[in-house]
Design an enzyme around this catalytic site. Structure first.
Site, PDB file in Angstrom:
ATOM      1  CB  SER A   1      -1.111   3.314  -5.118  1.00  0.00           C
ATOM      2  OG  SER A   1      -2.166   2.409  -5.302  1.00  0.00           O
TER       3      SER A   1
ATOM      4  CG  ASP B   1      -9.926   4.789  -3.379  1.00  0.00           C
ATOM      5  OD1 ASP B   1     -10.009   3.588  -3.039  1.00  0.00           O
ATOM      6  OD2 ASP B   1      -9.318   5.638  -2.712  1.00  0.00           O
TER       7      ASP B   1
ATOM      8  CE  LYS C   1      -8.372   0.590  -2.239  1.00  0.00           C
ATOM      9  NZ  LYS C   1      -7.554   1.739  -1.790  1.00  0.00           N
TER      10      LYS C   1
ATOM     11  CB  SER D   1      -0.903  -0.006   1.238  1.00  0.00           C
ATOM     12  OG  SER D   1      -1.525   1.247   1.385  1.00  0.00           O
TER      13      SER D   1
ATOM     14  NE  ARG E   1     -13.251   5.871  -2.245  1.00  0.00           N
ATOM     15  CZ  ARG E   1     -13.267   7.206  -2.251  1.00  0.00           C
ATOM     16  NH1 ARG E   1     -14.176   7.853  -2.959  1.00  0.00           N
ATOM     17  NH2 ARG E   1     -12.385   7.894  -1.547  1.00  0.00           N
TER      18      ARG E   1
ATOM     19  CE  LYS F   1     -13.406   3.889   5.919  1.00  0.00           C
ATOM     20  NZ  LYS F   1     -12.230   4.579   5.405  1.00  0.00           N
TER      21      LYS F   1
END
Length: 412
Positions: free
Chosen positions: A186, A296, A323, A158, A369, A394
Site C-alpha cells: 500500500s 479498496d 476491511k 497497514s 464499498r 461512512k
C-alpha cells in the site's frame, strides 16, 4: 430488503466528492499548525466526522461550514476517552497523535473497527516506554509520550501505521527515522501522506527504505483545497466502462492518489476515456490485476470483471479480510448471488465474465464499498436487493442522491 433498479442506463453529470484520504491527513496537519488553516472542498462523511471529533476532544477548535472547515489549533490536552467510530484511518492516526500528551487516554471504536488489527503499533509503544492495555479488541488504553528517534516497521503492516507516524514526528523536538524492514505494501497511501505533508510545508526525505524526518517543523500555509476522490470515482468510472454516460467533474490527474490507478487498470482491461471520463472505446479483455497497492478497488473491479469475456483474476487480495467486512468473501457474494461464476483461490478472486445475470440478494455487512459496488451491479442485473444502504454514510453520504439523479431508483 431495499430494491435498487436501473431500468435503462445511467446518464448525467457527477461531481466527485473530495478525497477522504487527503482530508484525514489535512485535518491532522492543520491541527498541528501554529495559525488558523482553512480546508476547502471537504465532505462530512462519518469517517471524516470521526477524525474531527477526536481532534476537537484533544483541543483543536474546528468550525464546520458547508464545503469547508476552519481549523484553529490549540494545546493538546488531557481527555479521558476518544471514539473513532468505524474509521480505521482515524484510529491508526490517533494512536501516535494522542502520545503528544502524556496522560492516560482510552481509544475506542464501533463495530468491526474494534477488532481491526493494531498490534503492529505495539513495538513502537514499547520502544517509547508507553504503557498500554489491549485485550485483542478496542478499547486501547495508552499512557506515555511519543519520542523522536528511530522506528522500525514491517512493510506489510497497514500503511496507516506508517502514515500516522509520518504526520506527527515532524512536530517533535528532535529528528527521527522511520525504517521499513521489508517491501512496503500500500505504498501509494504512504506516498500520499508525503505529498500532502509537502503541500503543508513539511519535508520528509526518503532514501531506499528509510524516511528521514527533521524535528521542529512548522506548517506554512493557511489555505488548502482537497481534490476529488478516485476511490469514490471508481464506481462511476466502472459504470461508464459498462455503458453508462456520466460526465465526471472534480477530478485532477495529479498523481497524488494511489487509486488514480483505476484509470490505468481499466485501460489495461480494454477501456479508454475522453476528457470527461466517459468511455470512448470499450474493447473488453480479460487480464490479471494486482491490487496489492489498491485493495479498496476490489469490489467494484469484481463487478466490472463479471462483464469481461473470459477469466479475469484479481490477485494479491490478502488485505481485504481486514476491511469493514471480509471483502474477499463479501465481493465474492455479490458476484455469485447474481449468478456470476467466481471463486477464491488463495488470495486471488477468479471471475468468469458474461454471466446469465439474475437479480441478486446482497448482504451489505455494514460495508460502504460493498453497498456502492452492488448499486453499480444493477447496470448488469437491472435489479439488486440489499439489506441496507446506510453504510455509504461512512465515506460518501450523497451517493444515493446522485444515483437517483442519474437514473437509478431506490425502493426502501
Amino acid at each position: 430488503m431495499i430494491k435498487l433498479t436501473i431500468e435503462n442506463n445511467l446518464k448525467g453529470e457527477v461531481k466527485i466528492p473530495p478525497s477522504k484520504s487527503i482530508a484525514h491527513r489535512a485535518l491532522i496537519l492543520a491541527s498541528l499548525a501554529k495559525e488558523e488553516v482553512v480546508i476547502s472542498n471537504i465532505a462530512y462523511s462519518n469517517d471524516i466526522l470521526a477524525t474531527i471529533s477526536c481532534l476537537e476532544s484533544l483541543g483543536t477548535t474546528i468550525i464546520k461550514e458547508e464545503g469547508k472547515v476552519i481549523i484553529r489549533p490549540g494545546v493538546i490536552h488531557k481527555v479521558k476517552d476518544l471514539n473513532c467510530g468505524e474509521s480505521g484511518t482515524t484510529l491508526r492516526f490517533m494512536i501516535p497523535y494522542v502520545l503528544l500528551q502524556s496522560e492516560e487516554i482510552k481509544i475506542d471504536g464501533e463495530n468491526r473497527l474494534k477488532v481491526r488489527p493494531i498490534a503492529d503499533y505495539f513495538p513502537m509503544l514499547e520502544a517509547n516506554q508507553v504503557k498500554y492495555i489491549y485485550d485483542g479488541s478496542l478499547p486501547l488504553t495508552l499512557e506515555g509520550n511519543l519520542k523522536c528517534g528511530k522506528y522500525e516497521l514491517n512493510g506489510n503492516v497497514s500503511s496507516q501505521f506508517i502514515s500516522g507516524l509520518l504526520l506527527v514526528l515532524p512536530f517533535l523536538n528532535g529528528d527521527s527515522e522511520v525504517i521499513i524492514k521489508n517491501k512496503l505494501e500500500s505504498k501509494p497511501y504512504v506516498d500520499l501522506t508525503l505529498k500532502v505533508a509537502k503541500e503543508f510545508g513539511i519535508e520528509i526525505i526518503v532514501k531506499d527504505n528509510i524516511y528521514y524526518i527533521k524535528g521542529n517543523q512548522k506548517v506554512n500555509i493557511n489555505r488548502y483545497e482537497v481534490e476529488g476522490d478516485y476511490s469514490q470515482a471508481a464506481f462511476f468510472l466502472v459504470a461508464n466502462a459498462l455503458g453508462a454516460e456520466l460526465k465526471l467533474s472534480g477530478l485532477r490527474r495529479s498523481g497524488m492518489q494511489g487509486d488514480e490507478d483505476i484509470i490505468k487498470i481499466l485501460e489495461n482491461l480494454g477501456i479508454t476515456f475522453d476528457e470527461n471520463f466517459i468511455a470512448k472505446k470499450r474493447e473488453y479483455k480479460a487480464g490479471v490485476i494486482s491490487l496489492a497497492q489498491n485493495p479498496d478497488l476490489a469490489p467494484i473491479l469484481g463487478v466490472f470483471a463479471s462483464y469481461i469475456p473470459g477469466c479475469t483474476k484479481l490477485i494479491n487480495l490478502e488485505r481485504l479480510v481486514y476491511k469493514e467486512s471480509n471483502r474477499l468473501l463479501s465481493t465474492l457474494e455479490i458476484l455469485t448471488n447474481c449468478n456470476v461464476s467466481a471463486r477464491i483461490v488463495d488470495n486471488t478472486l477468479e471471475i468468469n465474465g458474461r454471466a446469465n445475470y439474475k437479480p441478486g440478494r446482497i448482504k451489505s455487512y455494514n460495508d460502504h464499498r460493498i453497498v456502492m459496488a452492488s448499486a453499480i451491479m444493477a447496470l448488469l442485473t437491472k435489479e439488486i436487493y440489499i439489506d441496507e444502504i446506510k453504510p455509504v454514510n461512512k465515506s460518501f453520504p450523497n451517493f444515493f442522491n446522485i444515483y437517483k439523479q442519474i437514473g437509478g431508483k431506490v425502493y426502501e
